[in-house]
Write an enzyme that holds these catalytic residues in place. Structure first.
Site, mmCIF file in Angstrom:
data_model
loop_
_atom_site.group_PDB
_atom_site.id
_atom_site.type_symbol
_atom_site.label_atom_id
_atom_site.label_comp_id
_atom_site.label_asym_id
_atom_site.label_seq_id
_atom_site.Cartn_x
_atom_site.Cartn_y
_atom_site.Cartn_z
ATOM 1 N N LYS A 185 0.808 -1.231 0.000
ATOM 2 C CA LYS A 185 0.000 0.000 0.000
ATOM 3 C C LYS A 185 0.837 1.276 0.000
ATOM 4 O O LYS A 185 0.384 2.305 -0.495
ATOM 5 C CB LYS A 185 -0.941 0.018 1.206
ATOM 6 C CG LYS A 185 -2.109 -0.944 1.102
ATOM 7 C CD LYS A 185 -3.050 -0.748 2.272
ATOM 8 C CE LYS A 185 -4.287 -1.609 2.133
ATOM 9 N NZ LYS A 185 -5.341 -1.244 3.093
ATOM 10 N N ASN A 196 -4.806 1.826 -1.926
ATOM 11 C CA ASN A 196 -5.399 0.474 -1.859
ATOM 12 C C ASN A 196 -6.083 0.101 -3.167
ATOM 13 O O ASN A 196 -6.588 -1.002 -3.305
ATOM 14 C CB ASN A 196 -6.371 0.351 -0.677
ATOM 15 C CG ASN A 196 -7.707 1.010 -0.951
ATOM 16 O OD1 ASN A 196 -7.797 1.956 -1.723
ATOM 17 N ND2 ASN A 196 -8.754 0.522 -0.310
ATOM 18 N N TYR A 248 -12.891 -7.045 12.032
ATOM 19 C CA TYR A 248 -14.060 -7.854 11.679
ATOM 20 C C TYR A 248 -13.874 -9.340 11.980
ATOM 21 O O TYR A 248 -14.788 -10.135 11.751
ATOM 22 C CB TYR A 248 -14.491 -7.625 10.222
ATOM 23 C CG TYR A 248 -13.410 -7.868 9.196
ATOM 24 C CD1 TYR A 248 -13.221 -9.120 8.639
ATOM 25 C CD2 TYR A 248 -12.584 -6.830 8.791
ATOM 26 C CE1 TYR A 248 -12.240 -9.338 7.703
ATOM 27 C CE2 TYR A 248 -11.596 -7.031 7.851
ATOM 28 C CZ TYR A 248 -11.420 -8.290 7.312
ATOM 29 O OH TYR A 248 -10.430 -8.504 6.389
#
Ligand SMILES: NC(=O)c1ccc[n+]([C@@H]2O[C@H](COP(=O)([O-])OP(=O)(O)OC[C@H]3O[C@@H](n4cnc5c(N)ncnc54)[C@H](OP(=O)(O)O)[C@@H]3O)[C@@H](O)[C@H]2O)c1
Length: 280
Positions: A71, A92, A225
């Site tokens: 990135k 990204n 997540y």
């Protein structure tokens, strides 16, 4: 050649082994919108990044996502970097322009804000002080997007104070650094709390943070997540705070990329969310 005339290609470049869920997300959208195309994972070493990016036009790719460790390195390998990606300090998403040149973008901040709005349409960044814990790569996209949404006061807390101070220097108002030892009291009067550290991720210790001073009306967001509900989110939910996990950020950051590559702004459907959720 229009999108309709060719087989559509995009991918994600990472290294060495990727656990990216992006192929599932984009391939779901190809099917949903009736487009002939494929999104593939590409294991590209740091030494090979420039050559791999430069090969995209000849391979017929519309672009690619970049993940760890590419990135930051991609700044030197693309032809243009948009101002938002420059501020966030990471690319990204790479878009192949019609002339074969490469645009570097960042869609993580968009994904973050959309993930909050999806569950809480009335949310406003200027509703009150926002406490952000962590000053790493994820924090940069969160901080820039909250500031751009009009946040008036962002209290930035990081274990290593120098890293938080550096972000205050770089981004300026509305961000101010708060000492790690003062993190519990920093929640007093906050309208929102965001965890951007890796604490609470599967295999890591929970974030060491007492929620006692956090107002019951505050929104608590965790960009992690895996697991779906971190110990921080469980504690917040149990005391009555509204919560948002990191899955929405992952899903929504993919939308502007798909749009830039293939001309369709896709939706995060309940079916897509359930499909990705099932992989966690
Ligand atoms: N939902 C999404 O789409 C999305 C996007 C990006 C990231 N993420 C998640 O966000 C998390 C952070 O990723 P990142 O790329 O920002 O990582 P990073 O750049 O390595 O930053 C890690 C952050 O966690 C802090 N930290 C690490 N160990 C700690 C500890 N024991 N106690 C207190 N703070 C600690 C670090 O503080 P120091 O500065 O003191 O080391 C730093 O602020 C990961 O779980 C990642 O999966 C999710």
């Amino acid at each position: 050649m229009s999108h309709a005339d060719r087989y559509l290609m995009a991918g994600v470049m990472g290294w060495p082994v990727m656990h990216s869920r992006s192929p599932k997300i984009h391939n779901y959208w190809f099917a949903k919108y009736g487009l002939a195309g494929t999104y593939v994972p590409l294991a590209i070493s740091p030494e090979g990044l420039r050559a791999a990016l430069r090969a995209l036009p000849a391979l017929g790719f519309s672009g690619c996502n970049l993940t760890i460790p590419h990135k930051e390195a991609a700044f030197e390998a693309v032809d243009r970097v948009d101002p938002l990606a420059r501020r966030i300090g990471a690319i990204n998403c790479v878009v192949v322009a019609p002339d074969g040149s490469l645009d570097g973008r960042n869609t993580d901040g968009f994904g973050y804000i959309e993930s909050i709005r999806e569950g809480h349409p009335g949310w406003r960044a200027d509703a009150g002080p926002i406490v952000v814990i962590g000053a790493g790569g994820g924090a940069r996209a969160v901080l820039v997007s909250l500031a751009d949404q009009g946040a008036k006061e962002i209290r930035l807390v990081n274990r290593s104070p120098a890293r938080a101070q550096a972000l205050v220097q770089e981004f300026g108002a509305p961000i101010k650094a708060i000492a790690w030892n003062d993190r519990h009291a920093a929640l007093d009067g906050a309208a929102m709390l965001v965890n951007t550290t890796s604490q609470g991720m599967a295999g890591q210790s929970p974030l060491d943070l007492s929620l006692d001073a956090l107002p019951p009306a505050a929104l608590v967001s965790d960009i992690i997540y895996i697991p779906r509900e971190t110990p921080l989110l469980t504690a917040a939910r149990q005391r009555g705070n509204r919560t948002v996990n990191g899955l929405g950020m992952l899903l929504h950051q993919a939308r502007p990329a798909f749009h830039a590559w293939f001309g369709v702004m896709p939706e995060v459907t309940a079916e897509l969310r359930a499909m990705i959720d099932a992989t966690i």
